[in-house]
Design a protein around this motif. Structure first.
Motif, PDB file in Angstrom:
ATOM      1  N   VAL A   1      48.446 -60.560 -77.051  1.00 33.60           N
ATOM      2  CA  VAL A   1      47.953 -61.312 -75.891  1.00 33.60           C
ATOM      3  C   VAL A   1      48.648 -62.671 -75.802  1.00 33.60           C
ATOM      4  O   VAL A   1      49.031 -63.127 -74.714  1.00 33.60           O
ATOM      5  CB  VAL A   1      46.425 -61.488 -75.982  1.00 33.60           C
ATOM      6  CG1 VAL A   1      45.934 -62.480 -74.925  1.00 33.60           C
ATOM      7  CG2 VAL A   1      45.715 -60.151 -75.818  1.00 33.60           C
ATOM      8  N   LEU A   2      48.840 -63.320 -76.940  1.00 33.63           N
ATOM      9  CA  LEU A   2      49.374 -64.688 -76.950  1.00 33.63           C
ATOM     10  C   LEU A   2      50.893 -64.749 -76.889  1.00 33.63           C
ATOM     11  O   LEU A   2      51.456 -65.739 -76.392  1.00 33.63           O
ATOM     12  CB  LEU A   2      48.901 -65.408 -78.216  1.00 33.63           C
ATOM     13  CG  LEU A   2      47.396 -65.606 -78.372  1.00 33.63           C
ATOM     14  CD1 LEU A   2      47.092 -66.184 -79.748  1.00 33.63           C
ATOM     15  CD2 LEU A   2      46.843 -66.507 -77.289  1.00 33.63           C
ATOM     16  N   GLN A   3      51.565 -63.712 -77.385  1.00 32.81           N
ATOM     17  CA  GLN A   3      53.019 -63.766 -77.562  1.00 32.81           C
ATOM     18  C   GLN A   3      53.794 -64.141 -76.301  1.00 32.81           C
ATOM     19  O   GLN A   3      54.771 -64.905 -76.384  1.00 32.81           O
ATOM     20  CB  GLN A   3      53.526 -62.429 -78.104  1.00 32.81           C
ATOM     21  CG  GLN A   3      55.001 -62.449 -78.518  1.00 32.81           C
ATOM     22  CD  GLN A   3      55.254 -63.369 -79.697  1.00 32.81           C
ATOM     23  OE1 GLN A   3      54.691 -63.173 -80.757  1.00 32.81           O
ATOM     24  NE2 GLN A   3      56.089 -64.377 -79.509  1.00 32.81           N
ATOM     25  N   PRO A   4      53.436 -63.635 -75.104  1.00 33.03           N
ATOM     26  CA  PRO A   4      54.224 -63.989 -73.924  1.00 33.03           C
ATOM     27  C   PRO A   4      54.321 -65.500 -73.673  1.00 33.03           C
ATOM     28  O   PRO A   4      55.312 -65.971 -73.102  1.00 33.03           O
ATOM     29  CB  PRO A   4      53.476 -63.289 -72.778  1.00 33.03           C
ATOM     30  CG  PRO A   4      52.818 -62.125 -73.432  1.00 33.03           C
ATOM     31  CD  PRO A   4      52.399 -62.618 -74.782  1.00 33.03           C
ATOM     32  N   LEU A   5      53.317 -66.252 -74.082  1.00 29.84           N
ATOM     33  CA  LEU A   5      53.366 -67.700 -73.887  1.00 29.84           C
ATOM     34  C   LEU A   5      54.388 -68.376 -74.788  1.00 29.84           C
ATOM     35  O   LEU A   5      54.754 -69.536 -74.563  1.00 29.84           O
ATOM     36  CB  LEU A   5      51.988 -68.319 -74.151  1.00 29.84           C
ATOM     37  CG  LEU A   5      50.880 -67.970 -73.166  1.00 29.84           C
ATOM     38  CD1 LEU A   5      49.537 -68.467 -73.695  1.00 29.84           C
ATOM     39  CD2 LEU A   5      51.166 -68.588 -71.803  1.00 29.84           C
ATOM     40  N   PHE A   6      54.863 -67.657 -75.829  1.00 29.65           N
ATOM     41  CA  PHE A   6      55.740 -68.263 -76.820  1.00 29.65           C
ATOM     42  C   PHE A   6      57.102 -67.586 -76.920  1.00 29.65           C
ATOM     43  O   PHE A   6      57.845 -67.839 -77.860  1.00 29.65           O
ATOM     44  CB  PHE A   6      55.050 -68.262 -78.190  1.00 29.65           C
ATOM     45  CG  PHE A   6      53.814 -69.116 -78.224  1.00 29.65           C
ATOM     46  CD1 PHE A   6      53.895 -70.483 -78.393  1.00 29.65           C
ATOM     47  CD2 PHE A   6      52.554 -68.543 -78.058  1.00 29.65           C
ATOM     48  CE1 PHE A   6      52.756 -71.271 -78.410  1.00 29.65           C
ATOM     49  CE2 PHE A   6      51.408 -69.320 -78.077  1.00 29.65           C
ATOM     50  CZ  PHE A   6      51.513 -70.687 -78.255  1.00 29.65           C
ATOM     51  N   HIS A   7      57.429 -66.703 -75.939  1.00 30.08           N
ATOM     52  CA  HIS A   7      58.777 -66.170 -75.892  1.00 30.08           C
ATOM     53  C   HIS A   7      59.754 -67.317 -75.702  1.00 30.08           C
ATOM     54  O   HIS A   7      59.452 -68.312 -75.024  1.00 30.08           O
ATOM     55  CB  HIS A   7      58.927 -65.171 -74.746  1.00 30.08           C
ATOM     56  CG  HIS A   7      58.298 -63.840 -75.037  1.00 30.08           C
ATOM     57  ND1 HIS A   7      57.784 -63.042 -74.050  1.00 30.08           N
ATOM     58  CD2 HIS A   7      58.101 -63.171 -76.201  1.00 30.08           C
ATOM     59  CE1 HIS A   7      57.280 -61.942 -74.589  1.00 30.08           C
ATOM     60  NE2 HIS A   7      57.472 -62.002 -75.890  1.00 30.08           N
ATOM     61  N   ARG A   8      60.929 -67.189 -76.290  1.00 28.98           N
ATOM     62  CA  ARG A   8      61.883 -68.311 -76.273  1.00 28.98           C
ATOM     63  C   ARG A   8      62.205 -68.771 -74.859  1.00 28.98           C
ATOM     64  O   ARG A   8      62.258 -69.980 -74.584  1.00 28.98           O
ATOM     65  CB  ARG A   8      63.167 -67.907 -77.011  1.00 28.98           C
ATOM     66  CG  ARG A   8      64.181 -69.028 -77.118  1.00 28.98           C
ATOM     67  CD  ARG A   8      65.189 -68.752 -78.204  1.00 28.98           C
ATOM     68  NE  ARG A   8      64.555 -68.711 -79.512  1.00 28.98           N
ATOM     69  CZ  ARG A   8      65.233 -68.586 -80.656  1.00 28.98           C
ATOM     70  NH1 ARG A   8      66.555 -68.489 -80.630  1.00 28.98           N
ATOM     71  NH2 ARG A   8      64.603 -68.549 -81.806  1.00 28.98           N
ATOM     72  N   ASP A   9      62.428 -67.837 -73.935  1.00 29.22           N
ATOM     73  CA  ASP A   9      62.735 -68.234 -72.555  1.00 29.22           C
ATOM     74  C   ASP A   9      61.569 -68.991 -71.938  1.00 29.22           C
ATOM     75  O   ASP A   9      61.768 -69.934 -71.152  1.00 29.22           O
ATOM     76  CB  ASP A   9      63.069 -67.007 -71.706  1.00 29.22           C
ATOM     77  CG  ASP A   9      64.397 -66.379 -72.094  1.00 29.22           C
ATOM     78  OD1 ASP A   9      65.181 -67.055 -72.795  1.00 29.22           O
ATOM     79  OD2 ASP A   9      64.644 -65.219 -71.705  1.00 29.22           O
ATOM     80  N   ARG A  10      60.358 -68.569 -72.277  1.00 32.56           N
ATOM     81  CA  ARG A  10      59.183 -69.239 -71.734  1.00 32.56           C
ATOM     82  C   ARG A  10      59.037 -70.644 -72.335  1.00 32.56           C
ATOM     83  O   ARG A  10      58.698 -71.604 -71.627  1.00 32.56           O
ATOM     84  CB  ARG A  10      57.948 -68.404 -72.048  1.00 32.56           C
ATOM     85  CG  ARG A  10      56.644 -68.961 -71.495  1.00 32.56           C
ATOM     86  CD  ARG A  10      56.652 -68.926 -69.960  1.00 32.56           C
ATOM     87  NE  ARG A  10      55.395 -69.407 -69.448  1.00 32.56           N
ATOM     88  CZ  ARG A  10      54.319 -68.622 -69.277  1.00 32.56           C
ATOM     89  NH1 ARG A  10      54.378 -67.337 -69.598  1.00 32.56           N
ATOM     90  NH2 ARG A  10      53.206 -69.123 -68.791  1.00 32.56           N
ATOM     91  N   VAL A  11      59.321 -70.763 -73.627  1.00 35.34           N
ATOM     92  CA  VAL A  11      59.164 -72.040 -74.304  1.00 35.34           C
ATOM     93  C   VAL A  11      60.094 -73.091 -73.712  1.00 35.34           C
ATOM     94  O   VAL A  11      59.710 -74.256 -73.534  1.00 35.34           O
ATOM     95  CB  VAL A  11      59.412 -71.875 -75.820  1.00 35.34           C
ATOM     96  CG1 VAL A  11      59.607 -73.223 -76.503  1.00 35.34           C
ATOM     97  CG2 VAL A  11      58.231 -71.143 -76.463  1.00 35.34           C
ATOM     98  N   THR A  12      61.336 -72.722 -73.394  1.00 27.82           N
ATOM     99  CA  THR A  12      62.253 -73.716 -72.840  1.00 27.82           C
ATOM    100  C   THR A  12      61.732 -74.295 -71.530  1.00 27.82           C
ATOM    101  O   THR A  12      62.023 -75.443 -71.188  1.00 27.82           O
ATOM    102  CB  THR A  12      63.646 -73.100 -72.617  1.00 27.82           C
ATOM    103  OG1 THR A  12      63.538 -71.973 -71.726  1.00 27.82           O
ATOM    104  CG2 THR A  12      64.257 -72.641 -73.928  1.00 27.82           C
ATOM    105  N   GLY A  13      60.937 -73.513 -70.800  1.00 27.45           N
ATOM    106  CA  GLY A  13      60.360 -74.011 -69.555  1.00 27.45           C
ATOM    107  C   GLY A  13      59.313 -75.078 -69.743  1.00 27.45           C
ATOM    108  O   GLY A  13      58.919 -75.754 -68.775  1.00 27.45           O
ATOM    109  N   TYR A  14      58.839 -75.260 -70.990  1.00 30.99           N
ATOM    110  CA  TYR A  14      57.862 -76.310 -71.261  1.00 30.99           C
ATOM    111  C   TYR A  14      58.516 -77.675 -71.469  1.00 30.99           C
ATOM    112  O   TYR A  14      57.825 -78.682 -71.571  1.00 30.99           O
ATOM    113  CB  TYR A  14      57.062 -75.975 -72.537  1.00 30.99           C
ATOM    114  CG  TYR A  14      56.242 -74.712 -72.476  1.00 30.99           C
ATOM    115  CD1 TYR A  14      55.497 -74.380 -71.351  1.00 30.99           C
ATOM    116  CD2 TYR A  14      56.190 -73.850 -73.572  1.00 30.99           C
ATOM    117  CE1 TYR A  14      54.728 -73.224 -71.311  1.00 30.99           C
ATOM    118  CE2 TYR A  14      55.422 -72.692 -73.541  1.00 30.99           C
ATOM    119  CZ  TYR A  14      54.703 -72.386 -72.414  1.00 30.99           C
ATOM    120  OH  TYR A  14      53.940 -71.251 -72.384  1.00 30.99           O
ATOM    121  N   GLY A  15      59.853 -77.703 -71.557  1.00 27.75           N
ATOM    122  CA  GLY A  15      60.538 -78.932 -71.931  1.00 27.75           C
ATOM    123  C   GLY A  15      60.215 -80.121 -71.053  1.00 27.75           C
ATOM    124  O   GLY A  15      59.919 -81.230 -71.538  1.00 27.75           O
TER     125      GLY A  15
END
Length: 446
Positions: A99-113
């Motif tokens: 459930v949580l993993q999609p929030l922490f995919h590398r492509d997703r994480v870069t969008g938090y910058g």
């Protein structure tokens, strides 16, 4: 005849009390002494239990990777984090992780910058040149604000999260070494503070869930967030369903692990830079050259080589989770020694990170040690700030990006000077690395 199983040695200690007093006074120094006296495996003897300490990368790999099913999370994790992903095992852990993993995919994480940088700037707008602030506390406030901006999808203005942060920090009290002298049912001051903090946090979590309504979010925040993912999982069926207790456990975990660990890395990075002015000077020069006055983005990370190595070296010298506890599910053999079933095992991350067998001059802050050649030669599990194997911290990429961008954003505009005559640190270790007296820094605008 079958030979008697050989148990690890135990360092010298006191009758009845064993190692309790020495460990409670300074668990890190005790660990160093015990390794010197007994080697890489020893037994920590307390009045109510024995803990087997495994202080070698090969044993880390056995516990975290090769024999992972024979070592489970300890009951202390469930006590602190309920049914959060940090505390669960087996199929329940896999469901939650999915459930949580999609929030922490590398492509997703870069969008938090950009959210990370903007939240940092809002806090910097409250700083004044010449004032002294406890940078440990400042970084805790900042990383909580970043957590809200990224995973919660809402802005937490500077100063608004003090009550939430204080309650979250109270979860540490369950792991205070001074409480280990007594059985879990004894109501020590640390344990009373823990239960009070956990209740306050649960109330705050329930309030966040009640307030959450995707239809009322502004268009700017119409995106997946931790709250929306958990809300969907609560209403889903089958493998994607999480019970209310599991949802609350994930929020409890993220509120604690999602800000406090990265805050520890940032605080100790600023301390290391303050007491190593040559490295700090090179750090500022890199920022001036690479960024040329513009705010950092995730696209700058590859060029911020020294800044990234400062993060890595801080993770080595001051790992935010200094010890990884586990419990055996059955009798196992480690390094030729017998460990019984249902026995607590500690992996002393800090002790291995500062072991001269794996690091030259291990007590010196040397970001330049992190070359490709060194990383290829170093034993893989001699560096485990995020754990290892399938239980590697789900937020590893998030935390590294956050730490690098926060250092770059602040270092562009400010120089932090150590504001104490004594440059040594004293630690108050609980589940995370923390100082006893804070990290006072004098702020100087650049």
């Amino acid at each position: 005849m079958t030979p008697e199983p050989q148990h690890p040695p135990t360092p010298s200690g006191l009758p009845v009390l064993g190692h309790t007093l020495e460990f409670a006074r300074d668990p890190f120094e005790f660990t160093y002494r015990a390794i010197d006296e007994c080697g890489n495996i020893y037994r920590l003897v307390l009045p109510t239990t024995e803990i087997y300490v495994l202080a070698h990368p090969d044993y880390f790999k056995q516990v975290l990777v090769t024999d992972v099913d024979e070592f489970e999370k300890t009951d202390d994790f469930e006590k602190a984090f309920g049914e959060g992903v940090i505390a669960t095992d087996g199929n329940q852990w896999r469901r939650q992780r999915n459930v949580l993993q999609p929030l922490f995919h590398r492509d997703r994480v870069t969008g938090y910058g950009d959210y990370m940088v903007n939240a940092t700037q809002r806090r910097l707008d409250t700083w004044s040149s010449g004032e002294v602030r406890d940078i440990e506390s400042e970084m805790q406030d900042l990383t909580l604000e970043i957590l809200f901006a990224t995973l919660f999808g809402r802005e937490l203005p500077p100063g608004d999260g003090e009550e939430l942060r204080t309650a979250s920090d109270g979860l540490n009290r369950w792991f205070a070494p001074t409480s280990w002298m007594l059985p879990n049912w004894v109501p020590t001051p640390s344990r009373r503070e823990f239960f009070d903090s956990k209740e306050r946090l649960r109330t705050e979590i329930q309030r966040l869930l009640v307030e959450h309504d995707e239809n009322t979010l502004s268009a700017d925040l119409q995106r997946d967030t931790l709250l929306s993912k958990l809300d969907a999982a609560r209403n889903a069926s089958g493998q994607n369903h999480l019970r209310t207790e599991e949802v609350e456990g994930q929020l409890l975990t993220m509120l604690f692990a999602g800000y406090e660990t990265t805050a520890a890395v940032l605080g100790f990075a600023w301390y290391a830079l303050a007491v190593n002015p040559d490295i700090r000077r090179a750090f500022h020069e890199e920022l001036d050259t690479v960024l040329d006055g513009t705010p950092p983005t995730h696209e700058d990370i590859d060029e911020l080589d020294l800044t990234s190595r400062i993060v890595t070296e801080t993770l080595r010298m001051y790992p935010p989770v200094h010890t990884l506890p586990r419990q055996t599910t059955q009798a196992v053999e480690v390094g030729g020694y017998h460990i019984p079933a249902e026995t607590q095992v500690h992996l002393p991350v800090l002790a291995v990170h500062r072991n001269e067998r794996f690091y030259d001059d291990p007590d010196s802050f040397r970001p330049d040690r992190w070359t490709s050649e060194f990383e290829n030669e170093r034993p893989e599990y001699a560096f485990v700030p995020f754990g290892g194997g399938r239980r590697t911290c789900i937020g590893r990429d998030f935390a590294r990006l956050e730490a690098t961008l926060v250092l770059a954003t602040i270092g562009q505009q400010w120089t932090l000077e150590w504001a104490n005559e004594d440059t040594s640190l004293s630690f108050g270790p609980e589940i995370t690395m923390q100082t006893k007296d804070g990290l006072p820094m004098r702020l100087a605008s650049r």
